[in-house]
Design a protein around this motif. Structure first.
Motif, mmCIF file in Angstrom:
data_model
loop_
_atom_site.group_PDB
_atom_site.id
_atom_site.type_symbol
_atom_site.label_atom_id
_atom_site.label_comp_id
_atom_site.label_asym_id
_atom_site.label_seq_id
_atom_site.Cartn_x
_atom_site.Cartn_y
_atom_site.Cartn_z
ATOM 1 N N ALA A 178 0.815 -1.220 0.000
ATOM 2 C CA ALA A 178 0.000 0.000 0.000
ATOM 3 C C ALA A 178 0.849 1.272 0.000
ATOM 4 O O ALA A 178 0.341 2.336 0.343
ATOM 5 C CB ALA A 178 -0.923 -0.013 1.206
ATOM 6 N N TYR A 181 -0.666 3.968 -1.824
ATOM 7 C CA TYR A 181 -1.815 4.633 -1.192
ATOM 8 C C TYR A 181 -1.323 5.475 -0.011
ATOM 9 O O TYR A 181 -2.099 5.846 0.865
ATOM 10 C CB TYR A 181 -2.839 3.590 -0.694
ATOM 11 N N THR A 183 0.439 4.610 2.564
ATOM 12 C CA THR A 183 0.424 3.976 3.883
ATOM 13 C C THR A 183 1.853 4.018 4.422
ATOM 14 O O THR A 183 2.752 3.366 3.886
ATOM 15 C CB THR A 183 -0.086 2.520 3.769
ATOM 16 N N HIS A 186 4.060 0.862 5.179
ATOM 17 C CA HIS A 186 4.661 0.172 4.035
ATOM 18 C C HIS A 186 5.786 0.991 3.406
ATOM 19 O O HIS A 186 6.776 0.438 2.940
ATOM 20 C CB HIS A 186 3.572 -0.157 2.999
#
Lengths: 397, 318
Positions: A178, A181, A183, A186
């Motif tokens: 992710a 996205y 995150t 990560h």
């Protein structure tokens, strides 16, 4: 006759006195003993299907609930801040006395709402940013946070890549999950892996080294680029969770790339690479301990696993319960705590099996009631010391 | 239109798509089909899309939007994988279990639809939730993983994919173009009221449609599961997304279906879709880029279809 009447009156008075005394002592006892009443705790979750989320839930439902007088109420899978607010409203309407949050779409809004509503709030398996902590640490109903902080996430990625670099491997493929996205967990894990490659290869990642790689990845929209890092090669990268034909095709392409010796995953590596990986290639993952991951380690498909253990959410539960019981655990200056906890690392099937056995136990998990009871009403120093001794060996002691 | 011209017209779109894909990849210094893996990726994507397109089109052409096809694939693959791993079955047996289970689940969806008589969208959403929940409960939420089971993982070869595609295409053509059921289906698609007045029974016809869609999704679930060795759980309509990959090939197939059998049209549509997927793979396109390109392609194609007459008129005038 008069004598009988007197005797009866005396008997009745005595009986009344005994009853009143019993009632009064009973009432007093229930008021003083907070454990007599079931404590209802709301649990905010943003994930209901991952192995990690399921193992956390299993620990609360199958162990904690059976040994403490508590009841857990779970939210649906929360995808955004509005859903989190709605779930908190629902918990309040259902008389929850505290909330443990695994959802992070808008933590400041969650904390603000719980403070306004006078309901205890704690963060599990995560931490606040430094700015957020400074803002909320003095809130009365903010219990605190325990979880791998971003430095630990970075270190987890670094250690995993270094494990393979130390064995002489130089050609890598990565699944960055992710990161696209944004995150942070990560991104930090991926940055840690690349930082280890920079060190071993005596090079840099597009001009960045160490923690600066985090900024580099952020500036690229969460994408990690392939290329040479000194003498180390990063020859394939896949991100996202599209689960479509193209996504599976990309994973298969990286897994089968002859210029990739080691596959590193920031999470879900077993779903992403295990099915495509030819024999002989290495696979490392940061996830949790499940029967499947142990099976893959036994089969030689997975060679390195840094996993959160399900009972790691025990101390935050104890701290929350302690707060509900009127004994909040606060730092020396009266603030909420922010503590970090890391991973259990297995590089062979035997170790993974040993970890899984303890981690999946519903009768003797890593943190038992006996251990957690020592945290209810504990001092901050004792609590912090307990949380920081999270390695498998430390806990077994 | 002459037969030769029809075939050429039908082949034109896939050829154009292939040419564009080759051009895009070669401009970027990439070979579209560079290894056996590229061919496997392409074939798997084509078969996956073909099966979903067939399954979706059966009910959608009759005005029944079926959101439960993805969850049918999910649950049938979960059941077949659990049985296959427990009893150490061969992939062919797992495929058969998955197909039969898919058929039964499809039949159940159809039965609920004809029984409760609610709009198909509502019924299919309910069935999707039910099947997702069933799959979640059966696996304890953990899904099924068999990546280390070499026998099951070895199924994903080009000949095997082609055999499944061929069986699906032959079954679709045989059932829908050469049986009484097929003619009744077409009559119902053309005008349900008229067809019913002529004595066609729409309830058994709908049930068979759901059954066939379920069989196809059982096969699709099996291919998905054996491609990567794991089945990940979906909740709260998470299983709906595979359905959307079938829209572009369905529209393309519908367009090509003017020239040849629409089942071949869907096949060529699936080939076009798989070629585009392969370009994403070979260029390692970001997920966001993929979504934008796919959406643009579909919208452009729909704009073309809606304005085809005007365009032809303009071309004639010029």
């Amino acid at each position: 006759m008069k004598l009988i009447k007197k005797f009866l009156v005396m008997q009745l008075s005595l009986l009344m006195a005994i009853c009143l005394s019993a009632c009064s002592s009973g009432g007093g006892s229930s008021a003083e003993d907070p454990t007599a009443k079931t404590v209802k705790i709301g649990v905010l979750v943003s994930d209901t299907t991952s192995a990690e989320a399921l193992s956390f839930r299993s620990y609360y439902e199958n162990y904690i609930k059976s040994v403490y007088n508590v009841d857990f109420m779970y939210s649906d899978e929360l995808k955004d801040a509005a859903a989190e607010q709605s779930a908190i409203d629902n918990f309040i309407a259902n008389n929850c006395q505290a909330i443990i949050s695994f959802a992070s779409a808008d933590r400041p809004a969650q904390i603000e709402k719980c403070e306004t509503e006078g309901i205890y709030y704690a963060v599990a398996t995560g931490t606040l940013t430094d700015e957020q902590y400074e803002q909320f640490k003095s809130y009365k109903y903010y219990v605190g946070a325990i979880g791998p902080d971003l430095a630990i996430e970075y270190q987890a990625g670094y250690d995993m890549a270094k494990f393979y670099l130390d064995q002489g491997y130089t050609k890598f493929g990565m699944f960055t999950g992710a990161s696209v996205y944004f995150t942070e967990m990560h991104i930090y894990r991926a940055a840690g892996m690349i930082a280890a490659m920079c060190e071993a290869g005596n090079g840099d990642y597009e001009g960045a080294k160490g923690m600066d790689i985090v900024g580099k990845i952020m500036s690229e929209g969460g994408n990690v680029n392939t290329g040479k890092i000194g003498s180390v090669e990063l020859n394939g990268v896949v991100a996202g969770y599209d689960f479509d034909d193209a996504w599976f095709g990309k994973l298969a392409a990286v897994a089968n790339d002859p210029n990739v010796e080691v596959l590193l995953a920031v999470g879900s590596g077993q779903t992403a690479f295990a099915g495509f990986k030819p024999e002989g290639k290495m696979l490392g993952d940061i996830d949790c301990y499940t029967a499947d991951s142990v099976g893959l380690m036994k089969a030689g498909t997975l060679n390195y696993l840094a996993g959160k253990f399900s009972a790691s959410i025990g101390p935050i539960f104890a701290a929350t319960l302690s707060a509900v019981y009127g004994k909040p655990i606060r730092t020396a200056d009266g603030n909420a705590f922010a503590l970090s906890q890391g991973y259990w690392i297995a590089t062979d099937a035997e170790t993974a099996e040993k970890y899984f056995e303890v981690d999946s136990s519903t009768t003797a998990p890593a943190y038992t009631k006996e251990k957690l009871d020592t945290l209810i009403g504990a001092s901050y120093d004792d609590f912090a010391k307990f949380v920081s001794a999270y390695s498998f060996e430390d806990i077994q002691k | 239109m002459e037969k030769g011209k029809k075939i050429l017209s039908a082949a034109a779109l896939p050829v154009i798509v292939l040419a564009v894909c080759l051009l895009i990849t070669s401009v970027n210094g990439i070979t579209l089909f560079d290894s056996q893996l590229s061919w496997i990726t392409f074939t798997r994507a084509a078969v996956n899309v073909l099966l979903v397109t067939y399954a979706l089109s059966i009910n959608l052409n009759s005005g029944r939007f079926d959101f439960s096809i993805g969850s049918t694939a999910l649950l049938s693959s979960v059941i077949s994988a659990m049985i296959a791993t427990k009893y150490n079955l061969s992939p062919v047996l797992m495929l058969m279990i998955s197909v039969v289970t898919g058929g039964l689940l499809g039949l159940l969806s159809g039965f609920v639809y004809v029984t409760v008589k609610l709009p198909p969208i509502i019924v299919s959403l309910a069935m999707a939730l039910f099947y997702e929940g069933m799959a979640f409960t059966l696996t304890g939420g953990h899904g099924v993983s068999f990546a280390s089971n070499a026998a099951l993982m070895e199924f994903g070869t080009i000949p095997n994919f082609l055999i499944i595609a061929a069986i699906a295409a032959v079954m679709m053509i045989a059932v829908f173009d050469h049986t009484k059921f097929g003619y009744e289906y077409k009559a119902l698609v053309s005008g349900q009221k008229v067809a019913v007045n002529t004595g066609i029974r729409e309830v058994p016809n709908a049930l068979i449609c759901y059954l066939i869609a379920g069989l196809l999704m059982g096969a699709q679930g099996f291919i998905s599961a054996t491609s990567n060795g794991s089945i990940t759980m979906s909740l709260n309509f998470g299983s709906i997304s595979p359905m959307f990959m079938a829209f572009l090939p369905m529209f393309v197939g519908g367009f090509i279906g003017r020239f040849i059998n629409d089942k071949f049209g869907y096949l060529l549509g699936a080939v076009c879709s798989a070629l585009i997927s392969l370009v994403y793979v070979r260029m390692n396109a970001a997920s966001s880029t993929q979504q934008i390109v796919s959406a643009l392609l579909m919208v452009s194609f729909l704009i073309y279809l809606n304005n085809e007459g005007k365009l032809k008129h303009l071309l004639k005038r010029s």
